[in-house]
Design a protein around this motif. Sequence first.
Motif, mmCIF file in Angstrom:
data_model
loop_
_atom_site.group_PDB
_atom_site.id
_atom_site.type_symbol
_atom_site.label_atom_id
_atom_site.label_comp_id
_atom_site.label_asym_id
_atom_site.label_seq_id
_atom_site.Cartn_x
_atom_site.Cartn_y
_atom_site.Cartn_z
ATOM 1 N N ILE A 1 0.837 -1.203 0.000
ATOM 2 C CA ILE A 1 0.000 0.000 0.000
ATOM 3 C C ILE A 1 0.870 1.251 0.000
ATOM 4 C CG2 ILE A 1 -1.656 1.328 1.385
ATOM 5 C CD1 ILE A 1 -3.022 -1.276 2.072
ATOM 6 N N ASN A 2 2.006 1.207 0.699
ATOM 7 C CA ASN A 2 2.933 2.350 0.647
ATOM 8 C C ASN A 2 3.410 2.621 -0.775
ATOM 9 O OD1 ASN A 2 2.774 2.891 3.363
ATOM 10 N ND2 ASN A 2 4.639 1.780 3.903
ATOM 11 N N SER A 3 3.510 1.565 -1.591
ATOM 12 C CA SER A 3 3.957 1.728 -2.973
ATOM 13 C C SER A 3 2.962 2.534 -3.806
ATOM 14 C CB SER A 3 4.165 0.354 -3.627
ATOM 15 O OG SER A 3 5.202 -0.351 -2.978
ATOM 16 N N LEU A 4 1.719 2.621 -3.333
ATOM 17 C CA LEU A 4 0.701 3.384 -4.049
ATOM 18 C C LEU A 4 0.717 4.860 -3.674
ATOM 19 C CD1 LEU A 4 -2.320 0.926 -3.628
ATOM 20 C CD2 LEU A 4 -0.717 1.054 -5.536
ATOM 21 N N GLN A 5 1.487 5.198 -2.635
ATOM 22 C CA GLN A 5 1.434 6.552 -2.097
ATOM 23 C C GLN A 5 1.848 7.599 -3.130
ATOM 24 O OE1 GLN A 5 2.398 6.870 1.967
ATOM 25 N NE2 GLN A 5 3.301 8.891 1.802
ATOM 26 N N GLU A 6 2.937 7.359 -3.848
ATOM 27 C CA GLU A 6 3.422 8.330 -4.828
ATOM 28 C C GLU A 6 2.414 8.499 -5.959
ATOM 29 O OE1 GLU A 6 5.993 11.179 -6.257
ATOM 30 O OE2 GLU A 6 6.052 10.097 -4.339
ATOM 31 N N LEU A 7 1.741 7.421 -6.318
ATOM 32 C CA LEU A 7 0.745 7.486 -7.383
ATOM 33 C C LEU A 7 -0.390 8.435 -7.016
ATOM 34 C CD1 LEU A 7 -0.424 6.315 -10.077
ATOM 35 C CD2 LEU A 7 -1.607 4.634 -8.650
ATOM 36 N N PHE A 8 -0.868 8.344 -5.777
ATOM 37 C CA PHE A 8 -2.026 9.132 -5.379
ATOM 38 C C PHE A 8 -1.661 10.530 -4.888
ATOM 39 C CE2 PHE A 8 -4.028 4.882 -5.073
ATOM 40 C CZ PHE A 8 -5.140 5.134 -5.856
ATOM 41 N N THR A 9 -0.463 10.713 -4.335
ATOM 42 C CA THR A 9 -0.103 12.038 -3.825
ATOM 43 C C THR A 9 0.414 12.961 -4.924
ATOM 44 O OG1 THR A 9 2.072 11.170 -3.192
ATOM 45 C CG2 THR A 9 0.405 11.295 -1.468
ATOM 46 N N ASN A 10 1.028 12.400 -5.964
ATOM 47 C CA ASN A 10 1.569 13.233 -7.038
ATOM 48 C C ASN A 10 1.197 12.737 -8.426
ATOM 49 O OD1 ASN A 10 3.134 15.233 -5.551
ATOM 50 N ND2 ASN A 10 4.449 13.539 -4.956
ATOM 51 N N GLY A 11 1.201 11.425 -8.584
ATOM 52 C CA GLY A 11 1.136 10.837 -9.918
ATOM 53 C C GLY A 11 -0.067 11.245 -10.736
ATOM 54 N N ILE A 12 -1.270 11.156 -10.170
ATOM 55 C CA ILE A 12 -2.480 11.359 -10.964
ATOM 56 C C ILE A 12 -2.586 12.805 -11.441
ATOM 57 C CG2 ILE A 12 -4.996 11.337 -10.877
ATOM 58 C CD1 ILE A 12 -4.746 8.978 -8.917
ATOM 59 N N ILE A 13 -2.421 13.755 -10.525
ATOM 60 C CA ILE A 13 -2.508 15.169 -10.908
ATOM 61 C C ILE A 13 -1.366 15.547 -11.841
ATOM 62 C CG2 ILE A 13 -2.429 17.530 -10.044
ATOM 63 C CD1 ILE A 13 -5.060 16.113 -9.541
ATOM 64 N N ASN A 14 -0.160 15.054 -11.569
ATOM 65 C CA ASN A 14 0.980 15.328 -12.449
ATOM 66 C C ASN A 14 0.751 14.761 -13.850
ATOM 67 O OD1 ASN A 14 2.276 16.684 -10.455
ATOM 68 N ND2 ASN A 14 3.749 15.076 -9.973
ATOM 69 N N LEU A 15 0.097 13.592 -13.904
ATOM 70 C CA LEU A 15 -0.229 13.002 -15.202
ATOM 71 C C LEU A 15 -1.150 13.933 -15.982
ATOM 72 C CD1 LEU A 15 -0.319 10.614 -17.204
ATOM 73 C CD2 LEU A 15 -2.234 9.705 -15.879
ATOM 74 N N LEU A 16 -2.199 14.428 -15.329
ATOM 75 C CA LEU A 16 -3.114 15.356 -15.987
ATOM 76 C C LEU A 16 -2.391 16.632 -16.418
ATOM 77 C CD1 LEU A 16 -6.245 15.036 -13.647
ATOM 78 C CD2 LEU A 16 -5.991 14.105 -15.954
ATOM 79 N N MET A 17 -1.527 17.146 -15.522
ATOM 80 C CA MET A 17 -0.805 18.371 -15.810
ATOM 81 C C MET A 17 0.118 18.195 -17.022
ATOM 82 S SD MET A 17 1.501 20.671 -13.201
ATOM 83 C CE MET A 17 2.719 19.374 -12.919
ATOM 84 N N ASP A 18 0.825 17.070 -17.073
ATOM 85 C CA ASP A 18 1.752 16.837 -18.181
ATOM 86 C C ASP A 18 1.012 16.612 -19.495
ATOM 87 O OD1 ASP A 18 4.011 17.138 -16.621
ATOM 88 O OD2 ASP A 18 4.087 15.027 -16.065
ATOM 89 N N VAL A 19 -0.137 15.921 -19.425
ATOM 90 C CA VAL A 19 -0.925 15.697 -20.648
ATOM 91 C C VAL A 19 -1.468 17.026 -21.175
ATOM 92 C CG1 VAL A 19 -3.057 14.691 -21.541
ATOM 93 C CG2 VAL A 19 -1.535 13.309 -20.119
ATOM 94 N N VAL A 20 -2.010 17.853 -20.261
ATOM 95 C CA VAL A 20 -2.521 19.171 -20.666
ATOM 96 C C VAL A 20 -1.394 20.018 -21.234
ATOM 97 C CG1 VAL A 20 -3.495 21.342 -19.804
ATOM 98 C CG2 VAL A 20 -4.448 19.152 -19.048
ATOM 99 N N THR A 21 -0.239 19.997 -20.587
ATOM 100 C CA THR A 21 0.917 20.767 -21.072
ATOM 101 C C THR A 21 1.341 20.312 -22.459
ATOM 102 O OG1 THR A 21 1.710 21.090 -18.806
ATOM 103 C CG2 THR A 21 3.301 21.423 -20.567
ATOM 104 N N LEU A 22 1.457 19.005 -22.665
ATOM 105 C CA LEU A 22 1.876 18.475 -23.962
ATOM 106 C C LEU A 22 0.893 18.845 -25.064
ATOM 107 C CD1 LEU A 22 3.302 14.903 -23.259
ATOM 108 C CD2 LEU A 22 4.501 16.831 -24.275
ATOM 109 N N VAL A 23 -0.392 18.630 -24.788
ATOM 110 C CA VAL A 23 -1.413 18.953 -25.800
ATOM 111 C C VAL A 23 -1.384 20.443 -26.118
ATOM 112 C CG1 VAL A 23 -3.897 19.029 -26.247
ATOM 113 C CG2 VAL A 23 -2.893 17.003 -25.181
ATOM 114 N N GLY A 24 -1.276 21.270 -25.060
ATOM 115 C CA GLY A 24 -1.210 22.718 -25.263
ATOM 116 C C GLY A 24 -0.014 23.128 -26.092
#
Length: 612
Positions: free
Chosen positions: A154-177
């Motif tokens: 469960i600790n291995s999921l921490q980075e995914l939920f604390t940074n990963g998901i929002i960072n993924l959206l941010m990077d996708v929006v940045t790339l498309v833009g």
Amino acid sequence: MAKGSNEVESKHLQRFHYTLDQAIEKPFNWKQMWRLLVYLKPYSKNYLPAAVIAMLISTAVRLIVPILIGKVAIDVAIADKDITMLTYLVIGIGVLYLLSYVGNVYRIKWVNILGQNVIYDIRQHLFSHIQRLSHRFFDSRSAGSILVRIMNDINSLQELFTNGIINLLMDVVTLVGIIVILFVLSPKLALAIMVILPLMFYLTTKLRRMIRRSWQSVRIQQSRMNSHLNEGLQGMRITQSFSQEAENGEYFHGVNTDNFNSWKDATKKSAMFRPFVEMSNAIGTIILIAYGSYLILVGVENGGIEIGDFVTFAFFIGMFWDPISRLGQMYNQMLMAMAASERIFEFLDERPNVKEQEGAHEFIDMIGDIEFDKVEFSYDQERIALHEISIHIQAGQTIALVGHTGSGKSTIANLISRFYDPAKGTVKIDGYDLKQVTLASLRSKISVVLQDTFIFSGTIMENIRFGNPNATNEEVIQAAKVVGADEFIQRLANGYETEVEERGNILSAGERQLLSFARALLANPSILILDEATASIDTETEVKIQEALGRLLKGRTAIIIAHRLSTIREADTIFVLEQGRVLESGSHEELMAKREEYFSLVKSQFQMLDAM
């Protein structure tokens, strides 16, 4: 290590690598990833949208500023030498960066709150689910391997939920833009720069399988190491008693080395992604300088670009490859999360073997009449533990189960508590088939005292009150007095408020057993099961227990399992078991008069005592 140990280790490694190969061949399971994302649902109306809005604000600023610098500052303000416009532009960019700073602060804050809440929910869900699983689940798994799922995975999921998901959206929006802006500014230059993308995509795709295999190997090796650590620490006294520290250290060295090598292999393969991104960035920059310079020289009237466009491209090219690099890292996070989630959902998908029927009967008052009707049971297919046992225990009776190890005594106790269900036949209490009774109401009316009693970290008072959380201090003390535990408790430094360590190591075996008797009495059960409960108690303490048992068993149905036959003389009925069958039954006097199996057991036990 001995030859036999090496053979066992070799077989264990073969099974391990077979399991690893099976896990690695599984495709990336997007459905399983969706199951993880479902844990975001409770926060989809507060923290998640707030974090997304903050992310969009900071991303928009990053996309707007290069356009303002290239198209407005260079091509207009500097070209026209308009100091006023340039001044306003500098102030405006400063305000935008301040807005971006505020957005980033709140994005990080809300994302971390979101992530920690999700990790808390998953861990709570997993632990609560495991508590409801049947004993068969724990029979086939070590405590260490279960601990790894609840903590490490469960600790291995921490980075995914604390940074990963929002960072993924941010990077996708940045790339498309960036892509949209570049093609609007100059489709020819944008196309020339992005010609490297197909090659980069091909190379990174090739890396995916290798990276996923390596991170799955890490998770499995960690589980193996944690299981051995848990076993080694719990069995430390046995290890030291037999002077096996060197052999145990050698085994751990092998496990630790495997874990080290798996991490080294995984990080090495994951690190290969960054150089590919940097190489692509370098090629893209060379194309920009070469082809961009040519387009400037050609001029706008001939399909070229202005200097401001070139500067804007330079800004965006520098920004373009960073999101791609982070997306590669994000993919590694998803691989780690997938390897961990596979193991978490494996437990969450487990269903209790002992199931509660819908509309099951709930015991309000239990009389304690127990009946086994042609019950057959086995823990595995190789050996049957009970062969069509039929036993009737009347309410208020005290019966004893005796026999050699493996005769089925504890199995009968387990079936009464419905830790397992019989393969054939029925177990009834007060006429109700236990399969048609709620587990909570059944077990709340039964107390079990084991030979190896478990003491929790906490005070003496809290450990006794575990049998009845609503009991008052006076009721706890009274229960301790009845079973003879009050005397040694009063001698402790803080009496009932004395803190006991893990598993009650500051107490003797006999003292721990007395506490378990007090705990059972405080629960006020209708049925009391004593499974070798006096085996760890000295003769003097046993005399006290025998005195207390009269009061403890009064008005209750009691099942006593004992090897020490002196403790069951007063039982109403004694059942003699052998290999899952009842050989004979009756009172102590009746069985002694028969001079059969029970007589032989008593005789052999007294001969052993005489020989001592």
